[in-house]
Motif scaffolding. Structure first.
Motif, short mmCIF file in Angstrom:
data_model
loop_
_atom_site.label_atom_id
_atom_site.label_comp_id
_atom_site.label_asym_id
_atom_site.label_seq_id
_atom_site.Cartn_x
_atom_site.Cartn_y
_atom_site.Cartn_z
N ILE A 1 0.78 -1.41 0.09
CA ILE A 1 0.06 -0.31 0.04
C ILE A 1 0.72 0.96 0.03
CG2 ILE A 1 -1.74 1.34 0.70
CD1 ILE A 1 -2.62 -1.60 2.61
N VAL A 2 0.56 2.07 -0.71
CA VAL A 2 1.49 3.22 -1.59
C VAL A 2 0.32 4.68 -0.92
CG1 VAL A 2 2.52 5.27 -2.38
CG2 VAL A 2 3.16 2.38 -3.14
N LEU A 3 -0.01 5.18 0.53
CA LEU A 3 0.24 6.50 1.10
C LEU A 3 0.37 7.57 0.43
CD1 LEU A 3 -0.15 5.51 4.88
CD2 LEU A 3 -1.94 5.02 2.84
N ALA A 4 -0.05 8.54 -1.02
CA ALA A 4 0.47 9.09 -1.28
C ALA A 4 -0.55 10.06 -1.13
CB ALA A 4 0.48 8.58 -3.14
N GLY A 5 -1.67 10.89 -0.59
CA GLY A 5 -2.13 11.55 0.29
C GLY A 5 -2.12 12.30 -0.01
N VAL B 1 7.13 19.94 8.53
CA VAL B 1 8.38 20.58 9.81
C VAL B 1 9.08 20.72 9.45
CG1 VAL B 1 8.35 20.31 11.91
CG2 VAL B 1 6.78 19.68 11.71
N HIS B 2 10.14 19.56 9.50
CA HIS B 2 11.68 19.50 8.45
C HIS B 2 11.89 20.17 7.40
CE1 HIS B 2 10.38 16.18 6.55
NE2 HIS B 2 10.36 15.41 7.83
N GLY B 3 10.73 20.22 6.41
CA GLY B 3 10.79 21.46 4.83
C GLY B 3 11.44 19.95 3.85
N MET B 4 11.44 18.64 3.96
CA MET B 4 11.73 17.54 3.19
C MET B 4 10.57 17.18 3.15
SD MET B 4 14.78 18.48 1.81
CE MET B 4 15.33 16.32 1.44
N PRO B 5 10.57 16.10 1.41
CA PRO B 5 9.05 15.38 1.80
C PRO B 5 9.63 13.85 1.98
CG PRO B 5 10.53 15.08 -0.66
CD PRO B 5 10.94 16.89 0.65
N GLN B 6 8.21 13.60 2.23
CA GLN B 6 8.46 11.95 3.14
C GLN B 6 7.71 10.95 2.41
OE1 GLN B 6 4.53 13.17 5.38
NE2 GLN B 6 5.97 13.80 7.42
N ILE B 7 9.40 9.67 1.98
CA ILE B 7 8.98 9.25 0.62
C ILE B 7 9.87 7.99 1.65
CG2 ILE B 7 10.06 8.31 -1.14
CD1 ILE B 7 10.36 11.73 -2.26
N GLY B 8 9.17 7.15 1.28
CA GLY B 8 10.30 5.53 2.34
C GLY B 8 9.38 4.83 2.25
N GLN B 9 9.42 3.83 3.13
CA GLN B 9 9.07 2.57 3.93
C GLN B 9 8.32 2.74 5.26
OE1 GLN B 9 8.62 -2.36 2.95
NE2 GLN B 9 10.51 -0.84 3.24
N VAL C 1 5.00 5.77 1.91
CA VAL C 1 4.00 6.76 1.58
C VAL C 1 5.44 8.36 1.03
CG1 VAL C 1 6.23 7.46 3.47
CG2 VAL C 1 4.37 8.55 3.26
N ALA C 2 4.46 9.11 0.59
CA ALA C 2 5.02 9.61 0.11
C ALA C 2 3.86 11.03 -0.09
CB ALA C 2 4.99 9.30 -1.93
N SER C 3 4.48 11.37 0.01
CA SER C 3 4.08 12.93 0.95
C SER C 3 4.82 14.52 1.22
CB SER C 3 2.97 12.15 2.16
OG SER C 3 1.79 13.91 2.28
N GLY C 4 4.14 15.01 1.81
CA GLY C 4 4.81 16.40 1.86
C GLY C 4 5.34 17.20 1.02
#
Length: 500
Positions: A232-236, A343-351, A358-361
């Motif tokens: 499952i990839v949470l890309a919302g 919060v840290h200013g970078m995208p959220q990418i990973g397992q 997750v692919a978000s932020g």
């Protein structure tokens, strides 16, 4: 460079939606993607091209929010300044992250062609301009991006910036010749069509009610059907809903709006002679010319939702402030959307755990980052590519809920105010320097004229005794063995001997 969640398109691509229905039957797939935005559609398309069976669940419509409302600027980099990235992960990992961002930009360029997505209207060049005079800082940043990160960039002096942007509000600039811009809404709907062509099944109006992450086969419950998947990839974005509230809470919701002007004719070209995107270093202004004589301009961010139409007047005032010669431009349309800012200013990418990704932020990140996330996760699932671990230092951090939104609102106001004050002081100093140079030029001209006529002889006061001025004494030649200064002082002797 940060991306803005607004678009020039007048409406959704009507030809792109007939093949997407609600999920009304149970389904088994290899990969389920939650969210039909840019990142989710890229994951789905790339996974399907690699041979996986893929389903995309979207609670509303494809690209209904931020992914369908952006200026379409594509360039390498992240929302976090590269100096901060280096400080956080080190130079070597920062280079690899930057290389991934370039791969993302290359992916969009290869996909956003007239052959694959008709009417995408790509154009080249992006210019980042400074609100203050930062010549020395510009040189350092150019060296970092150009030499350390192998990216083609050019430094523009003040005169060159103002030759294409006829306003006194901007100083130096960094020009990215390989950057480009596209019609953002056409891109997201074109990407959906390409994903379907690759074998992806997209289900709109299908919100996720619950998810069971346990076991090898994950289970997703929707209002009218169930779905099982190995991954499952949470890309919302911030709208993932109650089942994924813990993930949504790591994002600060930020709204940004943009206004599209009516055709302005030749007066727009007289004010703006640059065909690419323009963004200022403080992230306040982001604009570009579309359709030859219309201006698409993004407004400052807000942490509270508002009707886009109410923001049109604010954008109108901002345009008049930066380019007074344009005056009060007529606004044809105002659009907007919400993005999730980490919060840290970078995208959220990973397992997050086995089989859960997750692919978000992607707020303030740019189109390239959603593309790199899609490629990276698809290859990680199917090929074992572990470069997603480069994003591990930027873990999930709670964004503070309502308190965080309030704090973010006031921080944004303070940042915009500070940037405005800094810009005003910079323009004041520039004006003062110009006046000083003008005064010095006039003084030099007056002195030159006085020197040409010759100075008037000074007359002694009445009764003064005039003494003749003796002629200068020529220097005496020093004979061999003779001391040049036979009567040197004791102090000078001490100094020459090195004694105190």
């Amino acid at each position: 460079m940060s991306e803005t969640s607004t678009s020039a398109a007048d409406g959704p691509d009507a030809a792109a939606s007939p093949f997407r229905d609600r999920l009304a039957f149970d389904l088994d797939v290899d990969i389920c993607v939650v969210g039909a935005g840019l990142a989710g559609l890229t994951v789905a398309r790339e996974a399907a091209r690699l041979g996986a069976s893929v389903a995309v669940l979207e609670g509303r419509q494809v690209g209904w929010n931020a992914s369908g409302h952006h200026l379409g600027t594509v360039m390498p980099g992240f929302g976090l300044p590269i100096a901060d990235v280096i400080e956080r992960v080190g130079l070597d990992d920062a280079r690899q992250l930057w290389a991934l961002s370039k791969e993302g930009a290359d992916y969009v360029r290869a996909t956003a062609t007239e052959d694959l997505i008709p009417g995408i209207s790509p154009s080249d060049g992006a210019l980042e301009v400074s609100n203050v005079d930062v010549g020395e800082a510009l040189i350092g940043r150019l060296q970092t991006i150009g030499e350390e990160f192998a990216t083609e960039v050019e430094g523009w002096q003040v005169d060159r910036v103002r030759s294409v942007l006829r306003t006194g509000r901007y100083f130096h600039g960094i020009y990215y010749p390989k950057a480009f811009q596209i019609d953002g809404r056409k891109y997201v709907h074109g990407l959906a069509a390409l994903a379907v062509r690759a074998g992806v099944r997209i289900f709109e109006e299908t919100p996720v009610v619950s998810i069971d992450f346990s076991g090898i086969r994950k289970r997703i419950v929707t209002p009218s059907a169930r779905l099982r998947a190995n991954h499952i990839v949470l890309a919302g974005n911030i709208h993932l809903g109650a089942p994924l509230k813990r993930l949504s809470d790591t994002l600060l919701p930020v709204w940004r709006y943009a206004a599209l002007t009516e055709p302005l004719g030749e007066r727009l070209a007289e004010a703006i002679a640059f065909s690419g995107s323009v963004v200022d270093s403080n992230g306040i202004d982001h604009f570009r010319v579309v359709d030859g004589d219309r201006l698409l301009w993004a407004s400052p961010e807000t942490t509270w939702n508002a009707r886009p139409k109410r923001l049109g007047a604010a954008v109108q005032r901002r345009i008049a402030t930066v380019f007074p010669q344009l005056g009060k431009v007529p606004i044809a349309d105002t659009v907007g959307g919400a993005v999730g800012v980490t919060v840290h200013g970078m995208p959220q990418i990973g397992q997050l755990r086995r089989g859960l990704w997750v692919a978000s932020g992607f707020g303030r990140q740019g189109l390239n980052t959603s593309a790199l996330a899609g490629q990276l996760i698809a290859r990680s699932i199917l090929w074992g590519d572990d470069r997603w671990r480069l994003f591990s230092p930027f873990e999930l951090v709670w964004a503070g809920g309502t308190t965080g939104r309030v704090a973010g609102h006031f921080v944004g106001l303070w940042a915009r105010g500070a940037a405005s004050v800094a810009g005003t002081l910079a323009r004041h100093r520039e004006s003062a320097r110009a006046k000083e140079r003008l005064r010095e030029a006039r003084l030099a001209e007056a002195n030159l004229k006085a020197g040409t006529r010759g100075p008037a002889p000074r007359r002694p006061p009445p009764g003064a005794v005039v003494r003749p001025v003796p002629p200068p004494v020529p220097p005496r030649r020093i004979g061999e063995g003779e001391t040049p200064y036979p009567h040197a002082s004791q102090e000078s002797e001490r100094i020459s001997d090195g004694r105190m």
